[in-house]
Design a protein around this motif. Structure first.
Motif, PDB file in Angstrom:
ATOM      1  N   ALA A   1      94.228 -43.498  33.922  1.00  0.00           N
ATOM      2  CA  ALA A   1      95.022 -43.072  32.765  1.00  0.00           C
ATOM      3  C   ALA A   1      95.883 -41.856  33.087  1.00  0.00           C
ATOM      4  N   GLY A   2      95.923 -41.461  34.356  1.00  0.00           N
ATOM      5  CA  GLY A   2      96.819 -40.383  34.759  1.00  0.00           C
ATOM      6  C   GLY A   2      96.177 -39.018  34.886  1.00  0.00           C
ATOM      7  N   VAL A   3      94.839 -38.954  34.689  1.00  0.00           N
ATOM      8  CA  VAL A   3      94.156 -37.665  34.851  1.00  0.00           C
ATOM      9  C   VAL A   3      94.048 -37.356  36.345  1.00  0.00           C
ATOM     10  N   GLU A   4      94.378 -36.119  36.709  1.00  0.00           N
ATOM     11  CA  GLU A   4      94.344 -35.757  38.133  1.00  0.00           C
ATOM     12  C   GLU A   4      93.286 -34.712  38.464  1.00  0.00           C
ATOM     13  N   HIS A   5      92.968 -33.871  37.487  1.00  0.00           N
ATOM     14  CA  HIS A   5      92.027 -32.772  37.746  1.00  0.00           C
ATOM     15  C   HIS A   5      90.864 -32.886  36.770  1.00  0.00           C
ATOM     16  N   ILE A   6      89.633 -32.915  37.297  1.00  0.00           N
ATOM     17  CA  ILE A   6      88.454 -33.046  36.435  1.00  0.00           C
ATOM     18  C   ILE A   6      87.458 -31.939  36.742  1.00  0.00           C
ATOM     19  N   VAL A   7      86.998 -31.289  35.682  1.00  0.00           N
ATOM     20  CA  VAL A   7      85.930 -30.296  35.822  1.00  0.00           C
ATOM     21  C   VAL A   7      84.645 -30.939  35.322  1.00  0.00           C
ATOM     22  N   LEU A   8      83.683 -31.052  36.210  1.00  0.00           N
ATOM     23  CA  LEU A   8      82.389 -31.636  35.858  1.00  0.00           C
ATOM     24  C   LEU A   8      81.487 -30.504  35.369  1.00  0.00           C
ATOM     25  N   ALA A   9      81.124 -30.547  34.093  1.00  0.00           N
ATOM     26  CA  ALA A   9      80.323 -29.465  33.513  1.00  0.00           C
ATOM     27  C   ALA A   9      78.881 -29.915  33.441  1.00  0.00           C
ATOM     28  N   THR A  10      78.024 -29.279  34.224  1.00  0.00           N
ATOM     29  CA  THR A  10      76.634 -29.703  34.262  1.00  0.00           C
ATOM     30  C   THR A  10      75.716 -28.495  34.111  1.00  0.00           C
ATOM     31  N   SER A  11      74.481 -28.773  33.731  1.00  0.00           N
ATOM     32  CA  SER A  11      73.537 -27.670  33.555  1.00  0.00           C
ATOM     33  C   SER A  11      72.283 -27.896  34.391  1.00  0.00           C
ATOM     34  N   TYR A  12      72.328 -28.889  35.242  1.00  0.00           N
ATOM     35  CA  TYR A  12      71.141 -29.161  36.051  1.00  0.00           C
ATOM     36  C   TYR A  12      71.563 -29.948  37.275  1.00  0.00           C
ATOM     37  N   LEU A  13      70.889 -29.737  38.362  1.00  0.00           N
ATOM     38  CA  LEU A  13      71.058 -30.567  39.547  1.00  0.00           C
ATOM     39  C   LEU A  13      72.499 -30.901  39.909  1.00  0.00           C
ATOM     40  N   ALA A  14      73.361 -29.904  39.832  1.00  0.00           N
ATOM     41  CA  ALA A  14      74.761 -30.153  40.184  1.00  0.00           C
ATOM     42  C   ALA A  14      74.860 -30.666  41.608  1.00  0.00           C
ATOM     43  N   GLU A  15      73.860 -30.291  42.423  1.00  0.00           N
ATOM     44  CA  GLU A  15      73.943 -30.644  43.837  1.00  0.00           C
ATOM     45  C   GLU A  15      73.841 -32.146  44.095  1.00  0.00           C
ATOM     46  N   VAL A  16      73.482 -32.937  43.058  1.00  0.00           N
ATOM     47  CA  VAL A  16      73.470 -34.381  43.301  1.00  0.00           C
ATOM     48  C   VAL A  16      74.868 -34.978  43.135  1.00  0.00           C
ATOM     49  N   PHE A  17      75.718 -34.305  42.392  1.00  0.00           N
ATOM     50  CA  PHE A  17      77.056 -34.858  42.167  1.00  0.00           C
ATOM     51  C   PHE A  17      77.990 -34.567  43.334  1.00  0.00           C
ATOM     52  N   GLU A  18      77.946 -33.313  43.767  1.00  0.00           N
ATOM     53  CA  GLU A  18      78.940 -32.870  44.740  1.00  0.00           C
ATOM     54  C   GLU A  18      78.872 -33.619  46.069  1.00  0.00           C
ATOM     55  N   PRO A  19      77.649 -33.874  46.614  1.00  0.00           N
ATOM     56  CA  PRO A  19      77.621 -34.602  47.877  1.00  0.00           C
ATOM     57  C   PRO A  19      78.228 -35.995  47.755  1.00  0.00           C
ATOM     58  N   TYR A  20      78.163 -36.586  46.566  1.00  0.00           N
ATOM     59  CA  TYR A  20      78.692 -37.947  46.407  1.00  0.00           C
ATOM     60  C   TYR A  20      80.195 -37.947  46.135  1.00  0.00           C
ATOM     61  N   PHE A  21      80.629 -37.117  45.187  1.00  0.00           N
ATOM     62  CA  PHE A  21      82.037 -37.168  44.778  1.00  0.00           C
ATOM     63  C   PHE A  21      82.905 -36.153  45.519  1.00  0.00           C
ATOM     64  N   GLY A  22      82.272 -35.143  46.114  1.00  0.00           N
ATOM     65  CA  GLY A  22      83.026 -34.160  46.896  1.00  0.00           C
ATOM     66  C   GLY A  22      84.161 -33.538  46.091  1.00  0.00           C
TER      67      GLY A  22
ATOM     68  N   ALA B   1      88.757 -38.832  47.547  1.00  0.00           N
ATOM     69  CA  ALA B   1      88.578 -40.265  47.841  1.00  0.00           C
ATOM     70  C   ALA B   1      88.954 -41.124  46.638  1.00  0.00           C
ATOM     71  N   MET B   2      88.881 -40.541  45.441  1.00  0.00           N
ATOM     72  CA  MET B   2      89.258 -41.281  44.233  1.00  0.00           C
ATOM     73  C   MET B   2      90.649 -40.873  43.734  1.00  0.00           C
ATOM     74  N   GLY B   3      91.342 -40.092  44.532  1.00  0.00           N
ATOM     75  CA  GLY B   3      92.667 -39.650  44.104  1.00  0.00           C
ATOM     76  C   GLY B   3      92.615 -38.561  43.055  1.00  0.00           C
ATOM     77  N   LEU B   4      91.462 -37.857  43.000  1.00  0.00           N
ATOM     78  CA  LEU B   4      91.266 -36.825  41.987  1.00  0.00           C
ATOM     79  C   LEU B   4      91.024 -35.477  42.648  1.00  0.00           C
ATOM     80  N   SER B   5      91.188 -34.437  41.865  1.00  0.00           N
ATOM     81  CA  SER B   5      90.688 -33.133  42.266  1.00  0.00           C
ATOM     82  C   SER B   5      89.527 -32.815  41.333  1.00  0.00           C
ATOM     83  N   ILE B   6      88.301 -32.747  41.890  1.00  0.00           N
ATOM     84  CA  ILE B   6      87.107 -32.517  41.061  1.00  0.00           C
ATOM     85  C   ILE B   6      86.528 -31.143  41.365  1.00  0.00           C
ATOM     86  N   GLU B   7      86.231 -30.405  40.306  1.00  0.00           N
ATOM     87  CA  GLU B   7      85.511 -29.131  40.451  1.00  0.00           C
ATOM     88  C   GLU B   7      84.195 -29.218  39.695  1.00  0.00           C
ATOM     89  N   TYR B   8      83.230 -28.422  40.100  1.00  0.00           N
ATOM     90  CA  TYR B   8      81.884 -28.457  39.511  1.00  0.00           C
ATOM     91  C   TYR B   8      81.545 -27.105  38.914  1.00  0.00           C
TER      92      TYR B   8
END
Ligand code: GDD
Ligand code: MG
Length: 360
Positions: free
Chosen positions: A45-66, A70-77
């Motif tokens: 839908a045209g979103v380019e930058h995503i902030v993943l807001a988490t309160s637990y185990l953030a370390e499980v997301f980052e190793p997978y999505f970096g 790879a998905m054409g996104l800029s992701i921050e945690y």
């Protein structure tokens, strides 16, 4: 640039006493971690930058999505030390936003599977000039949700989170968990303490005369907050009822991931997915279920609407309907397990230990 905050934390997620999925956003739905579907739909839908807001185990997301490239996104945690609630999480994540004060910022609950036209939500926000625009959907029993009555133009009249009395059930329109905020509105949410966007921010905005706009959209919508809903959602992704660009293969009655082995006469239907390295033996019949990677389904087992955890084993002739089998659990032969049962990870159920019918 369009950017979004994705909410994937909270007390419920941490405490939910389950079994095969901790944390749930990373459990595989139609072959990939559930979160992948939301990220891919946002990207489409045209979103380019995503902030993943988490309160637990953030370390499980980052190793997978970096970094998301790879998905054409800029992701921050962003990780909260203590869960800040939905509003507090949005406020906390806003420190990473790049938008200007009047720009639109998308916010998504992280447990929703939907065919929402995200561009249409942003367009509604722009054309109405609202402070916040909410995706609304209609459900037959709205009690577990936020009720959102609107006027004839779609302007929100009230926000009633999880109404407790029959008098409060004034509409079948509910908050579907996707919003567009004007950036400057996010900055008015108090920082550094828990805030519920549903119980505090939205009612206060309405009381102060802010313009909240609802967009009712009757597309596919499901909150995956229960195991049964998660299984349903996975099957609907496979069937193509829930649209996602991230389904790894063609949509249809079944999805068999590479390196899975399925015997020729096994029957798979109803949106069943068989994960990598899983094995389905001869004569097994599986309907509407998610078989996670490495699970083993022995000959003649019959599995319906169930989630079979990673490397779990379902014994010969066992019949499972509406069950959740934890990672590594072993269900011996000739058991009958029914709706609602959750077998904890690595538990062993001996042969013929649980039955609802006679032995004859
Ligand atoms: N980062 C962070 N921190 N995320 C949170 C927190 C928190 O403290 N609390 C909740 N979340 C995330 C959850 O992970 C989930 O993705 C989303 O916010 C919504 O929280 P739920 O706990 O799933 O709420 P709900 O399903 O009872 O109700 C919400 O969703 C309904 C639609 O499914 C509300 O927004 C309702 O108004 C809505 O109708
Ligand atoms: Mg939810």
């Amino acid at each position: 640039m369009t950017e979004a905050i994705l909410l994937v934390g909270g007390k419920g997620t941490r405490l939910r006493p389950l079994t095969v999925y901790t944390p749930k956003p990373m459990v595989r739905a139609a072959g990939v971690p559930f979160l992948t579907h939301q990220l891919a739909r946002a990207r489409a839908a045209g979103v380019e930058h995503i902030v993943l807001a988490t309160s637990y185990l953030a370390e499980v997301f980052e190793p997978y999505f970096g970094d998301g490239s790879a998905m054409g996104l800029s992701i921050e945690y962003v990780t909260e030390e203590e869960p800040l609630g939905t509003g507090g999480a949005i406020r906390n994540a806003a420190s990473r936003l790049r938008s200007g004060p009047d720009d639109p910022v998308l916010v998504f609950n992280g447990d929703i599977l939907t065919g929402l036209d995200i561009r249409a939500l942003v367009a509604t926000h722009a054309s109405t000039g609202a402070d916040v625009t909410l995706h609304l959907t209609k459900v037959s029993d709205p009690r577990a949700y936020g009720l959102v009555p609107t006027d004839g133009t779609g302007r929100v009249l009230a926000f009633l989170e999880k109404p407790g009395t029959p008098e409060e059930i004034v509409t079948d329109q509910i908050n579907a968990g996707a919003y567009v905020f004007r950036r400057s509105v996010i900055d008015t949410v108090p920082a550094g303490r828990p805030v519920s966007v549903e119980r505090e921010t939205f009612p206060e905005l309405l009381a102060s005369g802010a313009h909240l706009q609802g967009m009712v959209d009757s597309t596919y919508w499901l909150d995956l907050g229960t195991p049964a809903a998660f299984v349903r959602g996975s099957a609907d992704l496979v069937l193509g009822r829930a649209p996602s660009p991230a389904v790894p293969g063609r949509c249809g009655d079944r999805l068999i991931l590479p390196t899975a082995t399925v015997a020729g006469d096994a029957k798979l239907a109803g949106g069943t997915v068989v994960g990598e390295g899983a094995f389905v033996a001869e004569g097994a019949r599986i309907f509407g279920s998610a078989i996670l990677p490495g699970a083993v389904i022995e000959p003649g087992a019959v599995i319906t609407d169930s989630l079979i955890g990673t490397e779990a084993r379902v014994g010969t002739r066992s019949v499972l309907t509406g069950t959740v089998i934890g990672d590594g659990a072993v269900i011996g032969p000739d058991n009958e397990l029914r709706t609602g049962i959750r077998i904890w990870p690595h538990t062993h159920i001996p042969a013929s230990a649980v039955r609802f019918s006679s032995d004859q």
